[in-house]
Design a protein around this motif. Structure first.
Motif, PDB file in Angstrom:
ATOM      1  N   ARG A  88       8.249  -6.608  -5.392  1.00 24.36           N
ATOM      2  CA  ARG A  88       7.007  -7.041  -6.039  1.00 24.36           C
ATOM      3  C   ARG A  88       7.236  -8.289  -6.880  1.00 24.36           C
ATOM      4  N   ARG A 137       8.046 -11.126  -4.365  1.00 25.01           N
ATOM      5  CA  ARG A 137       7.072 -11.228  -3.271  1.00 25.01           C
ATOM      6  C   ARG A 137       7.732 -11.120  -1.898  1.00 25.01           C
ATOM      7  N   MET A 154       9.125  -4.161  -0.165  1.00 26.24           N
ATOM      8  CA  MET A 154       8.084  -3.262  -0.665  1.00 26.24           C
ATOM      9  C   MET A 154       7.697  -2.237   0.389  1.00 26.24           C
ATOM     10  N   ARG A 183      -0.362   2.799  -8.406  1.00 26.57           N
ATOM     11  CA  ARG A 183       0.519   2.856  -7.230  1.00 26.57           C
ATOM     12  C   ARG A 183       1.116   4.258  -7.070  1.00 26.57           C
ATOM     13  N   PHE A 191      -1.234  -0.299   0.663  1.00 31.53           N
ATOM     14  CA  PHE A 191      -0.648  -1.297  -0.242  1.00 31.53           C
ATOM     15  C   PHE A 191      -0.813  -2.718   0.310  1.00 31.53           C
ATOM     16  N   ASP A 225      -0.435  -5.620  -2.302  1.00 35.39           N
ATOM     17  CA  ASP A 225       0.944  -5.948  -2.690  1.00 35.39           C
ATOM     18  C   ASP A 225       1.646  -6.746  -1.590  1.00 35.39           C
ATOM     19  N   ARG A 257       0.973 -10.566  -1.061  1.00 35.16           N
ATOM     20  CA  ARG A 257       1.507 -11.552  -2.003  1.00 35.16           C
ATOM     21  C   ARG A 257       2.646 -12.352  -1.384  1.00 35.16           C
TER      22      ARG A 257
END
Length: 316
Positions: free
Chosen positions: A234, A237, A242, A268, A304, A307, A310
């Motif tokens: 995260r 990126r 993730m 989350r 997700f 997330d 990104r």
């Protein structure tokens, strides 16, 4: 009768014999014929022994010094060997001195221009030739220079980097990309590769970023948990980190503990719980199937998506 030294009995002792005068001056007696044995030395081998001993006591002869004008021992010059009409004689003229009054020019390959950067309170002065040729650097030096602007030419007027890029970040970037910074620096540590991911992401250096991600994964310690990789993904990126971390948290038999829920956040945490619940329902509808056979990856991409998006390199 003569004694052992060739003298008549009753004569003077051996102290006056020539045998005891080796190396000293010897005067030949009157009437002595050259080549004959000296008195007291009737044996030829003894006379040879005396001559050899005298020669050893003489100082060695010095070789005669050559005259100043004597050039017979000097090697001939290349031009005298080649001659002025040979093709090889032109090679010797390549290094001929130039007119010092002529214009001064920069060498097309071996004239390096230094660029000065400032990251935080630290300035870096590096040759321009070794900087990465992608991302922000590909356009930095192609833009026209406005009159009165000379950023990066001196320590007093450096190129100031964004505040989020620290001196450690920029140093790590140079160590991976600049040949002078790489020389003798050894292998980069995990922390340095993570800094490279950070900078290469900000400056759109895709090739270097992909390399840094691969090297970081190799250096991940065995103690890194799924939550650790999730937080790094995260922060930097990296969608793949993730995605794998969320999938592992949903697949494992243990629920999230209090510390993990605090680290990844309440929203989350609820999504991870939803992921687990969906896998349980899927297994219940398929008797005899285990929930670990559920397609966690597809559901992670759905739950997700924000997330993962990104990461600009992420492809669904």
């Amino acid at each position: 009768m003569n004694n052992l030294f060739g003298q008549p009995q009753g004569g003077q002792g051996p102290q006056n014999n020539a045998f005891f005068q080796i190396g000293g001056p010897q005067a030949a007696p009157p009437g002595h014929v050259p080549g004959q044995a000296l008195p007291g030395f009737p044996l030829p081998w003894a006379q040879h022994f005396v001559a050899q001993a005298n020669a050893q006591n003489r100082p060695p002869k010095r070789p005669a010094s050559p005259a100043v004008s004597d050039t017979s021992s000097r090697p001939p010059s290349p031009t005298s060997i080649l001659g002025s009409d040979t093709a090889a004689s032109g090679i010797l003229m390549l290094g001929a001195p130039e007119d010092p009054r002529g214009p001064v020019i920069k060498h097309e390959d071996l004239y390096y221009e230094n660029i000065v950067f400032r990251a935080g309170n630290t300035i870096f002065k590096v040759p321009r030739f070794g900087l990465p040729e992608e991302g922000v650097f590909s356009d930095m030096f192609t833009l026209p220079v406005m009159e009165g602007t000379m950023d990066g030419m001196t320590d007093d007027n450096p190129i100031i980097l964004p505040p989020e890029i620290t001196a450690y970040d920029f140093q790590s970037l140079l160590r991976t990309s600049h040949p002078l910074a790489r020389h003798g620096a050894g292998k980069l540590e995990l922390r340095e590769w993570l800094a490279v991911i950070k900078v290469s992401t900000i400056w759109c250096m895709d090739k270097l970023r992909a390399r840094a991600i691969t090297q970081s994964e190799i250096l991940f310690p065995a103690s890194f948990s799924a939550v650790d990789r999730l937080l790094l993904g995260r922060e930097l990126r990296v969608a793949e980190w993730m995605l794998k971390a969320y999938e592992e948290l949903g697949r494992r038999p243990m629920l999230l503990d209090a510390r993990e829920r605090e680290l990844i956040g309440i929203p989350r945490s609820f999504k991870v719980m939803e992921l687990r619940e969906r896998s349980v329902r899927w297994a219940e509808k398929r008797h005899g199937r285990s929930r670990v056979q559920y397609d966690f990856r597809r559901k992670v991409k759905e739950l997700f998506a924000d997330d993962l998006a990104r990461d600009r390199d992420y492809q669904q």
